[in-house]
Design a protein around this motif. Structure first.
Motif, PDB file in Angstrom:
ATOM      1  N   ALA A  73       0.837  -1.201   0.000  1.00 38.83           N
ATOM      2  CA  ALA A  73       0.000   0.000   0.000  1.00 38.83           C
ATOM      3  C   ALA A  73       0.877   1.258   0.000  1.00 38.83           C
ATOM      4  O   ALA A  73       0.568   2.245  -0.689  1.00 38.83           O
ATOM      5  CB  ALA A  73      -0.922  -0.008   1.212  1.00 38.83           C
ATOM      6  N   ALA A  74       1.968   1.227   0.758  1.00 36.54           N
ATOM      7  CA  ALA A  74       2.869   2.380   0.789  1.00 36.54           C
ATOM      8  C   ALA A  74       3.538   2.580  -0.568  1.00 36.54           C
ATOM      9  O   ALA A  74       3.719   3.712  -1.022  1.00 36.54           O
ATOM     10  CB  ALA A  74       3.920   2.179   1.881  1.00 36.54           C
ATOM     11  N   TRP A  75       3.892   1.480  -1.228  1.00 31.42           N
ATOM     12  CA  TRP A  75       4.504   1.584  -2.553  1.00 31.42           C
ATOM     13  C   TRP A  75       3.543   2.194  -3.556  1.00 31.42           C
ATOM     14  O   TRP A  75       3.933   3.030  -4.384  1.00 31.42           O
ATOM     15  CB  TRP A  75       4.971   0.215  -3.037  1.00 31.42           C
ATOM     16  CG  TRP A  75       6.368  -0.113  -2.637  1.00 31.42           C
ATOM     17  CD1 TRP A  75       6.797  -1.057  -1.747  1.00 31.42           C
ATOM     18  CD2 TRP A  75       7.558   0.523  -3.128  1.00 31.42           C
ATOM     19  NE1 TRP A  75       8.171  -1.041  -1.638  1.00 31.42           N
ATOM     20  CE2 TRP A  75       8.661  -0.087  -2.482  1.00 31.42           C
ATOM     21  CE3 TRP A  75       7.793   1.547  -4.043  1.00 31.42           C
ATOM     22  CZ2 TRP A  75       9.968   0.305  -2.725  1.00 31.42           C
ATOM     23  CZ3 TRP A  75       9.107   1.940  -4.298  1.00 31.42           C
ATOM     24  CH2 TRP A  75      10.175   1.315  -3.633  1.00 31.42           C
ATOM     25  N   LEU A  76       2.289   1.790  -3.530  1.00 30.57           N
ATOM     26  CA  LEU A  76       1.315   2.339  -4.469  1.00 30.57           C
ATOM     27  C   LEU A  76       1.151   3.843  -4.275  1.00 30.57           C
ATOM     28  O   LEU A  76       1.079   4.610  -5.239  1.00 30.57           O
ATOM     29  CB  LEU A  76      -0.027   1.617  -4.315  1.00 30.57           C
ATOM     30  CG  LEU A  76      -0.042   0.150  -4.750  1.00 30.57           C
ATOM     31  CD1 LEU A  76      -1.373  -0.499  -4.404  1.00 30.57           C
ATOM     32  CD2 LEU A  76       0.233   0.033  -6.249  1.00 30.57           C
ATOM     33  N   VAL A  87       1.994   8.717 -14.228  1.00 37.70           N
ATOM     34  CA  VAL A  87       2.144   7.382 -13.637  1.00 37.70           C
ATOM     35  C   VAL A  87       0.871   6.990 -12.901  1.00 37.70           C
ATOM     36  O   VAL A  87       0.331   7.768 -12.113  1.00 37.70           O
ATOM     37  CB  VAL A  87       3.349   7.323 -12.666  1.00 37.70           C
ATOM     38  CG1 VAL A  87       3.398   5.965 -11.974  1.00 37.70           C
ATOM     39  CG2 VAL A  87       4.653   7.584 -13.416  1.00 37.70           C
ATOM     40  N   ARG A  88       0.393   5.801 -13.176  1.00 34.09           N
ATOM     41  CA  ARG A  88      -0.683   5.178 -12.420  1.00 34.09           C
ATOM     42  C   ARG A  88      -0.147   3.840 -11.928  1.00 34.09           C
ATOM     43  O   ARG A  88       0.763   3.264 -12.520  1.00 34.09           O
ATOM     44  CB  ARG A  88      -1.928   4.965 -13.284  1.00 34.09           C
ATOM     45  CG  ARG A  88      -2.525   6.255 -13.839  1.00 34.09           C
ATOM     46  CD  ARG A  88      -3.222   7.044 -12.738  1.00 34.09           C
ATOM     47  NE  ARG A  88      -3.851   8.247 -13.278  1.00 34.09           N
ATOM     48  CZ  ARG A  88      -3.292   9.438 -13.268  1.00 34.09           C
ATOM     49  NH1 ARG A  88      -2.072   9.597 -12.763  1.00 34.09           N
ATOM     50  NH2 ARG A  88      -3.926  10.482 -13.756  1.00 34.09           N
ATOM     51  N   ALA A  89      -0.726   3.309 -10.863  1.00 33.84           N
ATOM     52  CA  ALA A  89      -0.233   2.044 -10.321  1.00 33.84           C
ATOM     53  C   ALA A  89      -1.362   1.282  -9.647  1.00 33.84           C
ATOM     54  O   ALA A  89      -2.277   1.888  -9.075  1.00 33.84           O
ATOM     55  CB  ALA A  89       0.894   2.302  -9.314  1.00 33.84           C
ATOM     56  N   PHE A  90      -1.290  -0.050  -9.723  1.00 29.66           N
ATOM     57  CA  PHE A  90      -2.186  -0.885  -8.933  1.00 29.66           C
ATOM     58  C   PHE A  90      -1.530  -2.240  -8.713  1.00 29.66           C
ATOM     59  O   PHE A  90      -0.569  -2.602  -9.391  1.00 29.66           O
ATOM     60  CB  PHE A  90      -3.575  -1.029  -9.575  1.00 29.66           C
ATOM     61  CG  PHE A  90      -3.640  -1.883 -10.820  1.00 29.66           C
ATOM     62  CD1 PHE A  90      -3.775  -3.265 -10.740  1.00 29.66           C
ATOM     63  CD2 PHE A  90      -3.612  -1.304 -12.076  1.00 29.66           C
ATOM     64  CE1 PHE A  90      -3.861  -4.050 -11.877  1.00 29.66           C
ATOM     65  CE2 PHE A  90      -3.706  -2.076 -13.222  1.00 29.66           C
ATOM     66  CZ  PHE A  90      -3.833  -3.464 -13.123  1.00 29.66           C
ATOM     67  N   ALA A  91      -2.036  -2.972  -7.733  1.00 27.51           N
ATOM     68  CA  ALA A  91      -1.503  -4.293  -7.402  1.00 27.51           C
ATOM     69  C   ALA A  91      -2.408  -5.360  -8.001  1.00 27.51           C
ATOM     70  O   ALA A  91      -3.636  -5.263  -7.939  1.00 27.51           O
ATOM     71  CB  ALA A  91      -1.405  -4.465  -5.888  1.00 27.51           C
ATOM     72  N   ALA A  92      -1.800  -6.382  -8.594  1.00 36.77           N
ATOM     73  CA  ALA A  92      -2.550  -7.476  -9.199  1.00 36.77           C
ATOM     74  C   ALA A  92      -2.238  -8.771  -8.464  1.00 36.77           C
ATOM     75  O   ALA A  92      -1.111  -8.985  -8.001  1.00 36.77           O
ATOM     76  CB  ALA A  92      -2.173  -7.622 -10.676  1.00 36.77           C
ATOM     77  N   PRO A 280       9.290   1.962   0.155  1.00 39.75           N
ATOM     78  CA  PRO A 280       9.539   3.184  -0.622  1.00 39.75           C
ATOM     79  C   PRO A 280      10.370   4.170   0.181  1.00 39.75           C
ATOM     80  O   PRO A 280      10.439   4.082   1.408  1.00 39.75           O
ATOM     81  CB  PRO A 280       8.138   3.713  -0.918  1.00 39.75           C
ATOM     82  CG  PRO A 280       7.269   3.109   0.134  1.00 39.75           C
ATOM     83  CD  PRO A 280       7.865   1.774   0.450  1.00 39.75           C
ATOM     84  N   PRO A 281      11.000   5.123  -0.481  1.00 35.30           N
ATOM     85  CA  PRO A 281      11.868   6.063   0.230  1.00 35.30           C
ATOM     86  C   PRO A 281      11.139   6.948   1.223  1.00 35.30           C
ATOM     87  O   PRO A 281      11.746   7.469   2.141  1.00 35.30           O
ATOM     88  CB  PRO A 281      12.478   6.904  -0.893  1.00 35.30           C
ATOM     89  CG  PRO A 281      11.551   6.723  -2.061  1.00 35.30           C
ATOM     90  CD  PRO A 281      11.004   5.343  -1.923  1.00 35.30           C
ATOM     91  N   ALA A 282       9.833   7.100   1.067  1.00 31.56           N
ATOM     92  CA  ALA A 282       9.051   7.903   2.004  1.00 31.56           C
ATOM     93  C   ALA A 282       7.718   7.216   2.223  1.00 31.56           C
ATOM     94  O   ALA A 282       7.326   6.321   1.479  1.00 31.56           O
ATOM     95  CB  ALA A 282       8.823   9.322   1.456  1.00 31.56           C
ATOM     96  N   ASP A 283       7.028   7.583   3.302  1.00 30.73           N
ATOM     97  CA  ASP A 283       5.708   7.049   3.617  1.00 30.73           C
ATOM     98  C   ASP A 283       5.757   5.566   3.938  1.00 30.73           C
ATOM     99  O   ASP A 283       4.790   4.826   3.715  1.00 30.73           O
ATOM    100  CB  ASP A 283       4.740   7.295   2.452  1.00 30.73           C
ATOM    101  CG  ASP A 283       3.285   7.092   2.896  1.00 30.73           C
ATOM    102  OD1 ASP A 283       2.453   6.765   2.036  1.00 30.73           O
ATOM    103  OD2 ASP A 283       2.984   7.220   4.103  1.00 30.73           O
TER     104      ASP A 283
END
Length: 290
Positions: A73-76, A87-92, A280-283
């Motif tokens: 979730a943090a990566w997304l 950029v858009r992103a989702f997990a599959a 991720p580097p943040a969050d």
């Protein structure tokens, strides 16, 4: 820190694949980059980023059912917070193919892309070897049209298919970059199965995995292998694992190489638990690996 991995695996067909990727890129409406949810940064190919330029990118995290959900979730959040609006992103996951198809269509709409009778959306699927590109195409097509294997470098030529929606998907061969100089990236790629077993040293990767799990997921590794309190080093974890699983040399000494091979395969199969290899580097959520 585990050291000693020299990773320079760049088969000849990848030179051709890079050239073909560069030639096709300008005609594409969106680049669909497949990333491993357990290591989105390590599995992101800088060559693909360079070649796509300003072309919108849809980043899909595969194997998310094997990764730490809080970290995913943090990566997304991090991927979609990149500068600009490209950029858009989702997990599959392999267990929810219908949801993956819905999210893919929604992401294209968020880019303002929609196929029509006169102009189909053109999407190029790219990523490192053994990352799940062919599996994703089969999911989006809702039938097997691309060969799937758990070995890297199976797809060696570009192949284009048309989705029921009209979107044209081009599957490109798995592509690495010629020189992986960051040792931590090399370790993660090898552990995740991006590099063929013939090109890695199991003991080196097993030691990296054991130390990482000892620091960040001690309960999971202890539960999987029925270990007691973990020792102060990764080698201690490997030794106890080897003792428990009968990885022994003549005379009763622990076979650390065999124990390493066992740990690597157990990790790849998701049997150690839901583990992420980087945040991720943040969050990054509290209590998650740094």
């Amino acid at each position: 820190m585990v050291r000693g991995l020299s990773l320079q695996w760049y088969p000849g067909h990848m030179t051709k694949a890079r050239r073909e990727l560069a030639e096709r890129m300008p005609s594409q409406d969106v680049v669909v980059e497949i990333l491993d949810a357990r290591m989105p940064s390590a599995s992101a190919n800088p060559v693909i980023t360079e070649l796509r330029g300003a072309t919108p990118a849809l980043k899909i995290l595969t194997r998310s059912d094997l990764a730490d959900p809080a970290v995913t979730a943090a990566w997304l959040r991090s991927l979609e917070a990149a500068p600009g609006d490209t950029v858009r992103a989702f997990a599959a996951t392999s267990t929810q193919p219908g949801e993956t198809r819905r999210r893919f269509a929604d992401a294209l709409k968020r880019f303002g892309l929609a196929s029509s009778s006169g102009r189909p959306v053109r999407a190029l699927i790219a990523g490192v070897p053994n990352i799940g590109k062919s599996t994703l195409i089969n999911t989006l097509m809702d039938r097997a049209v691309a060969k799937v294997s758990d070995k890297p470098a199976v797809t060696k030529i570009q192949k284009t298919v048309a989705l029921p929606t009209g979107t044209l998907l081009t599957d490109s061969p798995g592509l690495l970059w010629p020189h992986i100089v960051d040792e931590s990236i090399a370790f993660r790629l090898a552990l995740g199965g991006v590099i063929p077993d013939t090109a890695i040293d199991y003991l080196t990767i097993g030691r990296f995995a054991a130390e990482y799990l000892r620091q960040h997921y001690p309960a999971e590794v202890a539960a999987r292998f029925k270990l007691g309190p973990l020792g102060p080093t990764g080698d201690d974890v490997l030794a106890e694992l080897g003792r428990r699983r009968g990885c022994l040399l003549p005379g009763g000494a622990i076979d650390l190489h065999k124990a390493s091979e066992l740990l690597v395969h157990e990790f790849r199969a998701g049997r150690v638990g839901r583990v992420s290899l980087e945040t991720p580097p943040a969050d990054a959520p509290a209590q998650s690996p740094a």
